[in-house]
Design a protein around this motif. Structure first.
Motif, PDB file in Angstrom:
ATOM      1  N   UNK A 237       6.601 -67.477  -6.132  1.00  0.00           N
ATOM      2  CA  UNK A 237       6.042 -67.827  -4.823  1.00  0.00           C
ATOM      3  C   UNK A 237       4.984 -66.824  -4.383  1.00  0.00           C
ATOM      4  N   UNK A 238       4.811 -65.758  -5.180  1.00  0.00           N
ATOM      5  CA  UNK A 238       3.830 -64.731  -4.837  1.00  0.00           C
ATOM      6  C   UNK A 238       3.313 -64.090  -6.118  1.00  0.00           C
ATOM      7  N   UNK A 239       2.132 -63.491  -6.028  1.00  0.00           N
ATOM      8  CA  UNK A 239       1.491 -62.867  -7.188  1.00  0.00           C
ATOM      9  C   UNK A 239       0.989 -61.476  -6.827  1.00  0.00           C
ATOM     10  N   UNK A 240       1.232 -60.528  -7.720  1.00  0.00           N
ATOM     11  CA  UNK A 240       0.627 -59.214  -7.636  1.00  0.00           C
ATOM     12  C   UNK A 240      -0.390 -59.126  -8.754  1.00  0.00           C
ATOM     13  N   UNK A 241      -1.650 -58.871  -8.406  1.00  0.00           N
ATOM     14  CA  UNK A 241      -2.745 -58.825  -9.394  1.00  0.00           C
ATOM     15  C   UNK A 241      -3.093 -57.370  -9.698  1.00  0.00           C
ATOM     16  N   UNK A 242      -3.254 -57.058 -10.983  1.00  0.00           N
ATOM     17  CA  UNK A 242      -3.377 -55.674 -11.420  1.00  0.00           C
ATOM     18  C   UNK A 242      -4.723 -55.008 -11.244  1.00  0.00           C
ATOM     19  N   UNK A 243      -5.811 -55.750 -11.037  1.00  0.00           N
ATOM     20  CA  UNK A 243      -7.109 -55.138 -10.732  1.00  0.00           C
ATOM     21  C   UNK A 243      -8.020 -56.179 -10.093  1.00  0.00           C
ATOM     22  N   UNK A 244      -9.205 -55.748  -9.673  1.00  0.00           N
ATOM     23  CA  UNK A 244     -10.074 -56.650  -8.909  1.00  0.00           C
ATOM     24  C   UNK A 244     -10.582 -57.824  -9.734  1.00  0.00           C
TER      25      UNK A 244
END
Length: 330
Positions: A237-244
């Motif tokens: 239900x959510x995402x953490x993205x590792x760089x721009x």
């Protein structure tokens, strides 16, 4: 300089004083010297001047991964400002994440007798810099450590920053959180993945292997990863993205989707706060990283021979909306 002195009818020392902006020369005489300089097309030989002063070249080298990346562009600008304040010229180049190209740039800069070198390391073996260190070239690692070299290093708190982004999503009710990062052999990517796992473990939440994707951030791969994470019996239900770059690719892939997941990105990026759904980010401070690394370098060039130090800079969580979206049903 002798030719200039002959045309102006003055001593060589007088020409030297005018060229170097020193006092002790009357304006009429200085004007004659400047006219002779213009007539002969004379240019000061900084290399010879610095050698006489006991200095090497008055320049420092900076090796980035990609100077077109906004993060590295800001870092480069900050380094250049510090170098300029110290009267030094900055030489810079991009390694394109290629260890061979990084080595070529480093050896080329050292062949030009730079006084110091700042590098964003790509390769795993930097032993080729040991002779340069022994010869007195100062080296500072930026953004990542240099395996095998005991040098000053400036890092971001990658694990802590990623953990803060995941904890933010957890506080907004998310339990199934996916992580998309860069190649795991990259130091920063591995550190941020560690932070993600740490935050999930601290909350007592299990991490499924299908919730993690570590690969070169390119659009097709990101879309496949999102399809996998957002489908099935337990979609995230959510995402953490590792760089721009990952964050931008995710935002593009989700642009036409209904019921978008919450998103937090690591690294700020241009216009992130002006999108239709402004992006919550864990922001680094590339200008501070550049200034810190450059000041460490010039501190070494001034004679500091103390033990190598590691400086770890904090991150800042910037809530803007995308990371505050609640999970379905809340």
């Amino acid at each position: 300089m002798k030719d200039v002195a002959a045309v102006a009818g003055v001593a060589v020392k007088t020409v030297s004083r005018v060229v170097n902006g020193e006092s002790g020369v009357g304006e009429p005489t200085a004007a004659r010297v400047r006219r002779a300089i213009a007539q002969l097309g004379f240019r000061r030989h900084d290399g010879a001047r610095l050698l006489r002063q006991g200095r090497r070249s008055g320049s420092v080298g900076l090796i980035l991964e990609d100077v077109s990346d906004p993060f590295y562009a800001q870092l480069c600008q900050a380094v250049e400002e510090v170098a300029r304040a110290h009267g030094a010229l900055l030489l810079s180049g991009s390694s394109a994440a290629d260890p061979g190209r990084e080595r070529d740039l480093a050896t080329d800069f050292c062949a030009r007798r730079v006084d110091g070198l700042l590098t964003v390391p790509t390769g795993t073996d930097h032993g080729y810099l040991l002779p340069e260190l022994a010869a007195g070239t100062a080296v500072v690692a930026v953004d990542r450590p240099t395996p095998g070299l005991d040098v000053d290093t400036v890092l971001t708190d990658n694990a802590g920053g990623a953990a803060s982004g995941v904890a933010h999503l957890i506080r907004h009710g998310h339990r199934r959180i996916g992580y998309l990062g860069d190649l795991p052999e990259i130091f920063t990517a591995a550190e941020r993945l560690t932070g993600y796992r740490r935050a999930m473990a601290a909350a007592g939440y299990e991490v499924h292997g299908s919730w993690i994707d570590m690969a070169t951030p390119e659009p097709v791969g990101i879309r496949f990863a999102l399809d996998r994470m957002l489908s099935g019996a337990e979609p995230v239900t959510a995402l953490m993205c590792g760089n721009n770059r990952v964050t931008v690719a995710v935002v593009r892939a989700l642009a036409a989707s209904a019921g978008r997941p919450a998103v937090v990105g690591f690294d700020d990026f241009e216009l992130a706060d002006l999108l239709a759904a402004p992006v919550t980010v864990v922001a680094q401070d590339p200008p501070l990283m550049g200034r810190t690394a450059a000041e460490l370098l010039f501190h070494r060039l001034r004679g500091d021979a103390g033990a190598a130090r590691t400086v770890r800079l904090p991150t800042a969580l910037l809530p803007r909306g995308s990371g505050e979206v609640p999970p379905p049903g809340r």
